[in-house]
Design a protein around this motif. Structure first.
Motif, PDB file in Angstrom:
ATOM      1  N   MET C  42      40.465  47.114  40.105  1.00 32.70           N
ATOM      2  CA  MET C  42      39.679  46.298  41.037  1.00 32.70           C
ATOM      3  C   MET C  42      39.445  44.894  40.491  1.00 32.70           C
ATOM      4  N   MET C  43      39.323  44.817  39.179  1.00 28.55           N
ATOM      5  CA  MET C  43      39.144  43.508  38.562  1.00 28.55           C
ATOM      6  C   MET C  43      40.368  42.631  38.828  1.00 28.55           C
ATOM      7  N   TYR C  46      40.043  41.435  42.324  1.00 22.49           N
ATOM      8  CA  TYR C  46      39.001  40.404  42.412  1.00 22.49           C
ATOM      9  C   TYR C  46      39.497  39.037  41.948  1.00 22.49           C
ATOM     10  N   ALA C 281      37.061  37.208  36.601  1.00 21.44           N
ATOM     11  CA  ALA C 281      38.028  38.307  36.636  1.00 21.44           C
ATOM     12  C   ALA C 281      39.391  37.814  36.155  1.00 21.44           C
TER      13      ALA C 281
END
Lengths: 277, 363, 309
Positions: C42-43, C46, C281
């Motif tokens: 997910m990072m 992002y 991120a």
């Protein structure tokens, strides 16, 4: 033999070792000594007293530190217990159950929290909790700690399990023990020193953590490291040195216990010895 | 050049102690140039310690060690013109065979090119040229052994120390290597000091043998000498098989001792120094020096009964009991001539000791 | 590092455990997939989203974060793009600081590890124990202690002034040197322990063989000991370099605002005033990539030194 004729010995290595120990201990000793300083200022020495230890428990910030200590120790206890149980199960599958397709990926996954830099893991965890809309607080800290403690609990447990030949379990099964019995009655008792080491390491790693906790803690929830950090930002105060010294004592007790666990380990001479020696 | 009478290694009253433990009691020993010298003894007798003292890995607690006349105590191992073939070979695992063999030459200051050239020759000598670029772990035990030998010989040491180098090899290979080592020693003319606990190996290869036990020198001599004229019970028992009989000396005349064995048997043998009438001693007789016969020989035959025959290929070993006395072992060669001297278990026989074969030992 | 060297047992016992192996791994997979692997993925996502002011993201694809990292005023602006040095410099400084800390740790750590490994068995445990204790002490506390010791009016300066070694206090705090010392001090035990383990397994007859073949002590160390214990040395360097690279506490507490490192840069995007999550991120992704490269290089090095067969 003299250093000149002994092929093992190198002149100067002893001195370097002393330097190494000096570097490692000097700051800790200085802080311990100054924590007993009977002075409002951290620079001036005014004699020995326990006033800053009293201050930790009764002073203005005592409520904050008490809550932080409770959070830190309860999280460490739960995270170390859960991660140790997960590590025992994983180690059994990865060391004892032969080769299989998911073995190497599993190994990689377990080591992931150690290989990813702490700050990156902190960012990722924060983003994760934020995007699923989970309110940050005690629970998010606990879950994050369980995850990154797993490899630390796993390593000593796995090392220990590899050192135990499976002939003991074979013998147990030969003597009519079921698989579960062989595990519970033979392997697990032999594993105890490794399990203790794994648990203690996980506990200390959890207690130690600042970065990830700082990212995933909600407003108002503090652990000892975040509370200390917040306090130190305004300058090092004597009560911080008192808390530090107490945490230092906790660490020393932990190493001593883990050292004793390793010693106990040595008395079991029937275990497989390192073939390289 | 040193003059040829200077010993290669001269050990003078050397002792080695680790705290309270004495590994080597004060020992003196001279090893000649160009000789194949063996230190023989059971494990823990101090033979490896002595070798390591010569190599420079252990210091000398007392006394001194001379190498071609010069004292070497203060010389670190890398300054001694002595090389070692280690028991586990200690081949550097991260270097190729060629790099291993040229290592000593490079360290002596030779250029890499020269070192590799000479190392190549050494590998040819031990017939391993084709493995030059391999790593030690890719070679068999016997090949590793030969690399270790080539590596130690490459810098042309004046003395080569071999610490049980053959113990990890299987029997066939060991026999072949024994002969190869012997050849190599003759060809190079380098003094070899060989440590082993295998008495057969020692007898096969050595010019001279030093038998050691409990940190002490028990006997020094040529193989035949040590085998046939052991100085004490330890040497007699350790080297080869022997019958050790407890005897009482009943008479000494013309340098011949009459020995009384339990059961009323009498054996005559040469009286060695220190033997006197009335004392008890031990008699050592090698099994192959005993003869069996159905009828008694003219003199000195002992009555016995056969317990068992054991076939060992080249020989037949017969276990028998002297009438009213101790057990004996007799070895008869497995040949047509020998067949006449083998009797079935239970048979009554006569045993004769070959002339000069019995040796009287007082300690 | 991935534990690839762990061997699996086989035979009758393995067969009996084999039936349960997948169930045994479920807890680890569940926890680590959900709370480590998925978050890292997910990072990555992002880092390609649009920033929202005061933290968070807008779910719209954007390269702005990486653009901001490398280019001045943006690659897609009106002006011709110019390379932006600010952030690259921070990364470069981090690599440099971590590298110096690693070298310093190696210079002190190797002799220490070697010395301990050559002690007699009885005293070895005590030496090892002494080196291990600081490893168990809270990193924050150790860094704070270091700051306390190194302060301009701290005990170190007091002592040196009293002894007449110095005329004026050393101003170390808030310099690059303080950060290096802090990183060195933080991760020194990580250098000692793996090298110790390697030297302890080292077969000293190799050294004897080298000395026997006329190698001097230093030649023995360089040509024989070091190559054989190299895996331990590499492991030690990785264990110091990687955490130093992303360190936050030592640069933040000892280095001050001028000696920013990657850790502080990332932290500021989430906890501090900058509040640019996609940029944070992206910086994390770049750091992670760097670490992966270092790990890959070290694994190939390790593989090269491993003996065949």
């Amino acid at each position: 033999m003299s250093a000149k004729t002994d092929v093992k010995a190198y002149r100067g290595f002893f001195t370097v070792t002393l330097i190494c120990l000096f570097v490692l201990y000097a700051p800790l000793i200085v802080v311990t000594v100054y924590s007993f300083n009977d002075s409002l200022s951290i620079t001036v020495w005014q004699g020995v007293s326990l006033r800053w230890y009293a201050d930790v428990f009764t002073g203005v910030e005592s409520a904050k530190f008490k809550t932080a200590a409770f959070n830190s120790f309860s999280i460490a206890l739960i995270a170390a217990t859960v991660s140790t149980l997960i590590a025992i199960a994983s180690a059994t599958a990865l060391v004892r159950a032969g080769r299989f397709r998911l073995r190497l990926p599993s190994m990689g996954l377990i080591m992931l929290p150690i290989m990813v830099p702490e700050i990156v893991l902190a960012v990722a965890t924060l983003i994760f909790f934020n995007s699923i809309g989970f309110t940050r607080g005690y629970l998010t800290i606990l879950v994050a700690h369980i995850s990154f403690c797993i490899p630390f609990a796993f390593l000593p447990i796995q090392a220990r399990m590899q050192g135990i030949e499976d002939t003991y379990e074979q013998a147990a099964m030969d003597l009519y023990a079921s698989r579960a019995q062989a595990f519970r009655r033979v392997l697990l008792p032999l594993m105890v020193p490794g399990i203790i080491s794994g648990f203690l390491l996980a506990f200390i790693v959890s207690l130690d953590d600042f970065i990830i906790t700082n990212f995933v803690k909600g407003a108002g929830v503090e652990t000892l490291p975040t509370a200390i950090f917040g306090s130190v930002k305004q300058g090092i105060k004597p009560n911080i040195m008192a808390i530090s010294t107490m945490l230092l004592a906790v660490s020393v007790i932990f190493v001593a216990v883990s050292y004793l666990a390793a010693k106990w380990d040595n008395t079991k001479s029937h275990l497989k010895t390192d073939p390289a020696r | 050049m040193t003059d040829s009478s200077t010993p290669a290694v001269d050990i003078e009253n050397a002792a080695k102690r680790y705290g309270d433990f004495t590994a080597i009691k004060s020992m003196s020993l001279s090893i000649r140039d160009n000789e194949f010298f063996t230190l023989l003894g059971p494990s823990g007798c101090g033979k490896t310690t002595l070798l390591r003292m010569i190599a420079g890995f252990e210091d000398v607690t007392e006394g001194a060690i001379f190498l071609f006349g010069s004292e070497i105590e203060q010389l670190p191992p890398n300054k001694r013109p002595v090389n070692t073939v280690f028991q586990n070979y200690a081949l550097f695992p991260h270097m190729t065979i060629l790099e291993n063999v040229s290592f000593g030459l490079e360290m002596q200051g030779n250029s890499r090119v020269d070192a590799h050239k000479r190392a190549g020759e050494m590998l040819e000598l031990v017939q391993l040229s084709e493995f030059a670029q391999r790593k030690p772990a890719q070679l068999s035990g016997g090949q590793q052994q030969r690399v270790a030998l080539a590596r130690a010989l490459a810098p042309s040491p004046r003395v080569l120390l071999l610490d049980e180098p053959l113990s990890a090899l299987d029997l066939k290979l060991r026999k072949a290597m024994q002969i190869e080592l012997k050849h190599l020693q003759r060809e190079t003319g380098i003094t070899f000091i060989f440590v082993t606990h295998d008495q057969e190996e020692a007898l096969t290869m050595s010019d001279r043998i030093a038998v050691m036990s409990a940190g002490e020198l028990q006997q020094l001599g040529e193989p035949r000498d040590v085998y046939e004229r052991p100085r004490n019970r330890f040497v007699a028992d350790f080297i080869g098989d022997t019958n050790l009989l407890e005897v009482a000396i009943t008479d000494i005349a013309d340098n011949l001792a009459s020995c009384h064995v339990q059961g009323g048997h009498q054996i005559q043998c040469g009286a060695s120094e220190g033997v006197s009438k009335g004392m008890t001693a031990h008699l050592s007789v090698r099994p192959e020096r005993l003869l069996l016969s159905a009828a008694p020989a003219e003199e000195g035959s002992l009555r016995a009964s056969v317990k068992e025959n054991i076939f060992v290929g080249t020989d037949i070993t017969t276990l028998l009991t002297l009438d009213g006395g101790p057990d004996l072992t007799v070895r008869t060669s497995n040949s047509a001539r020998g067949a006449a001297r083998v009797f079935d278990p239970g048979a009554d026989v006569f045993v004769t000791v070959e002339a000069g074969a019995a040796r009287l030992l007082i300690n | 590092m991935a534990g690839g060297g762990v061997h699996a047992s086989s035979g009758p016992v393995a067969e009996t455990y084999a039936r349960a192996r997948h169930q045994l791994l479920i807890p680890a997979w569940a926890v680590l997939l959900i709370f480590v692997a998925v978050p890292v993925a997910m990072m990555l996502i992002y880092s390609f989203l649009t920033k929202e002011f005061r933290g968070g993201v807008i779910w719209e694809f954007s390269l702005a974060a990486y653009d901001q990292f490398f280019f001045d005023r943006g690659l897609f602006g009106d002006e011709p793009p110019k390379f932006e040095w600010t952030y690259v410099t921070i990364f470069w400084r981090s690599i440099w600081q971590a590298g110096l800390a690693t070298i310093l740790s190696l210079l002190i750590g190797f002799p220490t590890a070697y010395f301990i490994a050559t002690r007699p068995e009885k005293t070895r445990a005590i030496w090892l124990f002494l080196v291990t204790i600081p490893y168990w002490v809270n990193l924050l506390i150790r860094t704070v202690s270091m700051k306390f010791l190194l302060r301009d009016q701290g005990p170190m300066n007091d002592a040196l002034l009293a002894l007449g070694v110095l005329e004026e206090p050393l101003r170390i705090i808030n310099t690059n040197l303080a950060v290096q010392l802090g990183l060195f001090y933080s991760y020194l035990p990580f250098m000692v322990l793996p090298i110790y383990a390697a030297v302890e397994r080292y077969n000293f007859t190799y050294s004897e063989a080298a000395a026997d073949l006329y190698a001097s002590k230093w030649a023995t160390l360089r040509r024989v000991v070091l190559p054989v214990v190299k895996p331990g040395v590499i492991a030690g360097c990785i264990l110091v370099f990687v955490p130093s690279l992303g360190a936050f506490l030592a640069p933040d507490l000892l280095g001050g605002a001028k000696n920013f490192m990657i850790g502080s840069l990332i932290e500021e995007q989430f906890k501090g005033n900058a509040g640019n999550w996609p940029f944070g991120a992206a910086a994390s992704m770049i750091l992670l990539t760097l670490v992966i490269i270092v790990l890959l290089i070290s694994t190939t090095q390790q593989r090269k030194t491993r003996e065949p067969g």
